[in-house]
Design an enzyme around this catalytic site. Structure first.
Site, PDB file in Angstrom:
ATOM      1  N   CYS A 102      39.470  39.304  26.280  1.00 24.67           N
ATOM      2  CA  CYS A 102      39.621  38.312  27.353  1.00 24.67           C
ATOM      3  C   CYS A 102      39.270  36.950  26.777  1.00 24.67           C
ATOM      4  O   CYS A 102      38.305  36.828  26.022  1.00 24.67           O
ATOM      5  CB  CYS A 102      38.684  38.658  28.503  1.00 24.67           C
ATOM      6  SG  CYS A 102      38.767  37.513  29.896  1.00 24.67           S
ATOM      7  N   HIS A 144      44.056  43.618  34.651  1.00 26.85           N
ATOM      8  CA  HIS A 144      43.050  42.726  34.054  1.00 26.85           C
ATOM      9  C   HIS A 144      43.124  41.333  34.692  1.00 26.85           C
ATOM     10  O   HIS A 144      42.097  40.766  35.074  1.00 26.85           O
ATOM     11  CB  HIS A 144      43.282  42.648  32.532  1.00 26.85           C
ATOM     12  CG  HIS A 144      42.366  41.703  31.823  1.00 26.85           C
ATOM     13  ND1 HIS A 144      41.442  42.123  30.887  1.00 26.85           N
ATOM     14  CD2 HIS A 144      42.224  40.354  31.898  1.00 26.85           C
ATOM     15  CE1 HIS A 144      40.768  41.069  30.441  1.00 26.85           C
ATOM     16  NE2 HIS A 144      41.231  39.979  31.035  1.00 26.85           N
ATOM     17  N   GLU A 145      44.351  40.800  34.803  1.00 28.28           N
ATOM     18  CA  GLU A 145      44.500  39.434  35.320  1.00 28.28           C
ATOM     19  C   GLU A 145      44.162  39.358  36.801  1.00 28.28           C
ATOM     20  O   GLU A 145      43.511  38.403  37.244  1.00 28.28           O
ATOM     21  CB  GLU A 145      45.918  38.916  35.059  1.00 28.28           C
ATOM     22  CG  GLU A 145      46.273  38.761  33.583  1.00 28.28           C
ATOM     23  CD  GLU A 145      45.247  37.978  32.777  1.00 28.28           C
ATOM     24  OE1 GLU A 145      44.628  37.045  33.323  1.00 28.28           O
ATOM     25  OE2 GLU A 145      45.042  38.321  31.601  1.00 28.28           O
ATOM     26  N   HIS A 148      40.521  39.073  37.622  1.00 31.11           N
ATOM     27  CA  HIS A 148      39.939  37.727  37.532  1.00 31.11           C
ATOM     28  C   HIS A 148      39.947  37.027  38.891  1.00 31.11           C
ATOM     29  O   HIS A 148      39.099  36.174  39.164  1.00 31.11           O
ATOM     30  CB  HIS A 148      40.743  36.865  36.547  1.00 31.11           C
ATOM     31  CG  HIS A 148      40.362  37.061  35.110  1.00 31.11           C
ATOM     32  ND1 HIS A 148      39.124  36.773  34.616  1.00 31.11           N
ATOM     33  CD2 HIS A 148      41.086  37.509  34.050  1.00 31.11           C
ATOM     34  CE1 HIS A 148      39.089  37.028  33.304  1.00 31.11           C
ATOM     35  NE2 HIS A 148      40.269  37.488  32.945  1.00 31.11           N
TER      36      HIS A 148
END
Ligand code: NI
Length: 178
Positions: A102, A144-145, A148
């Site tokens: 990341c 993953h994104e 965030h």
């Protein structure tokens, strides 16, 4: 157009649930400029994706894909995607572990469980609906994104902390990232 500095783990903004993009913001010059900054930053830092909170803007917006990176040699093609206000729905319970990095956790890698197949829905920068089913690396990047945008960084999902470390130690053959 500008390369922005990326917030690092420890910054409280990365732990916040981001604000949705409001209807009037779609297609606005401000939103398009933000996306351009994110793209410039992602390309400059050789990232697989980036989320708005990483450059200090707490909004539900992420961009990912459209790359062929030496850092992700096994990555199947992920289409370049601009995704606002996403929701993720796993297709089934099947998960797999794989290594992630990341931009907000520079120099590190961790083994992270993710759903193998999922549906993601949201809107592009003009407010047009996006509705896709993704598998493998594409599904991993989307998870993953989107994490965030909900204040989650990948180390928070690692099951075995022995599988977390410095990339130059774990994977000495990979090109350096920073
Ligand atoms: Ni990240």
């Amino acid at each position: 157009m500008a390369i922005k500095s990326v917030l690092k783990m420890g910054d409280p903004l990365l732990l916040r649930v981001a604000e949705p993009i409001a209807a009037h913001e779609f297609g606005s010059p401000e939103l398009l400029a933000l996306i351009q900054d994110m793209q410039d930053t992602m390309v400059a830092m050789n990232g697989a994706g980036i989320a708005a909170p990483q450059i200090g803007v707490s909004k539900k917006l992420t961009i990912f894909g459209g790359f062929k990176s030496a850092r992700y040699p096994d990555a199947e093609a992920v289409p370049y995607t601009i995704l606002c206000n996403p929701t993720l729905t796993p297709v089934n319970d099947e998960m797999a572990d794989d290594w992630e990095g990341c931009l907000s956790v520079p120099g590190m890698r961790g083994l992270v469980p993710r759903y193998i197949k999922l549906r993601y829905q949201g809107f592009d920068e003009q407010g047009q609906p996006i509705d896709r089913t993704a598998t493998g690396f594409h599904a991993r990047v989307a998870q993953h994104e989107c994490d965030h945008l909900f204040g989650v960084l990948y180390p928070m999902r690692i099951r075995d902390m022995r599988q977390f470390g410095f990339v130059d130690v774990l994977m000495p053959d990979l090109p350096a990232e920073d």
